[in-house]
Design an enzyme around this catalytic site. Structure first.
Site, PDB file in Angstrom:
ATOM      1  CB  CYS A  95      -0.916   0.027   1.215  1.00  0.00           C
ATOM      2  SG  CYS A  95      -2.004  -1.402   1.301  1.00  0.00           S
ATOM      3  NE  ARG A 145      -2.908  -4.428  -2.988  1.00  0.00           N
ATOM      4  CZ  ARG A 145      -2.360  -3.819  -1.941  1.00  0.00           C
ATOM      5  NH1 ARG A 145      -2.621  -2.547  -1.696  1.00  0.00           N
ATOM      6  NH2 ARG A 145      -1.555  -4.465  -1.129  1.00  0.00           N
TER       7      ARG A 145
HETATM    8  C1  BEZ Z   1       0.460  -4.602   1.737  1.00  0.00           C
HETATM    9  O1  BEZ Z   1       1.671  -4.663   1.760  1.00  0.00           O
HETATM   10  O2  BEZ Z   1      -0.120  -3.595   1.354  1.00  0.00           O
HETATM   11  C2  BEZ Z   1      -0.312  -5.781   2.210  1.00  0.00           C
HETATM   12  C3  BEZ Z   1       0.221  -7.036   2.032  1.00  0.00           C
HETATM   13  C4  BEZ Z   1      -0.467  -8.140   2.485  1.00  0.00           C
HETATM   14  C5  BEZ Z   1      -1.689  -7.979   3.107  1.00  0.00           C
HETATM   15  C6  BEZ Z   1      -2.234  -6.713   3.256  1.00  0.00           C
HETATM   16  C7  BEZ Z   1      -1.550  -5.614   2.792  1.00  0.00           C
END
Ligand code: BEZ
Length: 233
Positions: A48, A124
């Site tokens: 994110c 997402r």
């Molecule tokens: C992330 O890095 O944004 C992420 C990775 C795994 C689960 C949730 C968020």
């Protein structure tokens, strides 16, 4: 609306919500503009964070397309504020758009962002909404895959071209395997139209006719594609 959450072609639902820019009403807040609403699973997560930086770096490209950005996750405003401070302090990137704080998942529930993969974190998702508040595109990605912002720019620009010239865009446009950067005339629906298409346009057949659009429209999209290919500007 035929489902419990909105689909392509529906008006974006009227939502009043808290953001890092204060309370806003959607879609009214972006009246007259396109907007991209994108959700992410959580603040302070690695993928994110890379996405926020990537969106921020393309903010001016979106603005050129009369398009605003707004993020969303099931975190509080305080968490969002702290996270964007962290991004500024550590990565030297300002986040130039609001983020919806949706800790109780009320907005997420309303627009279908809580999927089976995780009941507690938003997927997402990307909603692309036009100036008439109509949802034109919905994309979903899993937690483990970051989005490609240049593809989102290509989609917005492609829709704007489709509206402006009343055309459709082929696969991989503007690098289509058959017609290159040319665009498709929507298929004829009457015998008369079918005949006219063959007289008026270049066609493989009456249902596959194509034409050029101004070069500058195409150049803008080629800029995004260069970035997708990793070519430095
Ligand atoms: C992330 O890095 O944004 C992420 C990775 C795994 C689960 C949730 C968020």
């Amino acid at each position: 609306m035929g489902s419990t959450f909105p689909l392509i072609g529906d008006k974006f639902p009227e939502i009043e919500t808290v953001t890092t820019y204060g309370k806003i009403k959607l879609p009214e807040y972006f009246k007259g503009k396109w907007f991209v609403l994108f959700s992410h699973p959580a603040d302070f997560t690695p993928v994110c964070t890379t996405e926020f930086v990537a969106f921020a770096k393309r903010y001016e490209d979106f603005k050129k397309l009369n398009t605003e950005l707004i993020g969303l996750s099931v975190d509080s405003s305080w968490s969002h504020i702290k996270w964007i401070e962290w991004i500024k302090d550590n990565l030297n990137v300002e986040i130039p758009f609001p983020i919806i704080a949706d800790p109780r998942g009320l907005v997420a529930e309303k627009i279908g962002l809580l999927h089976t993969a995780s009941a507690t974190h938003t997927v997402r998702a990307v909603f692309i909404v036009d100036p008439n508040s109509v949802i034109r595109v919905i994309l979903y990605y899993p937690a483990e895959l970051g989005r490609n912002m240049d593809e989102i720019l290509r989609i917005v620009k492609g829709l704007q071209i489709s509206d402006k010239y009343k055309v459709a865009l082929p696969a991989n446009w503007p690098n289509n395997e058959i017609i290159g950067e040319r665009v498709i005339i929507p298929p004829a629906t009457t015998v008369q139209q079918a005949k006219e298409r063959l007289e008026k346009y270049e066609c493989f057949d009456w249902w596959l006719c194509h034409k050029e659009i101004p070069k500058e429209e195409v150049e803008e999209v080629k800029k995004y594609l260069k970035r997708i290919a990793g070519v430095k500007e």
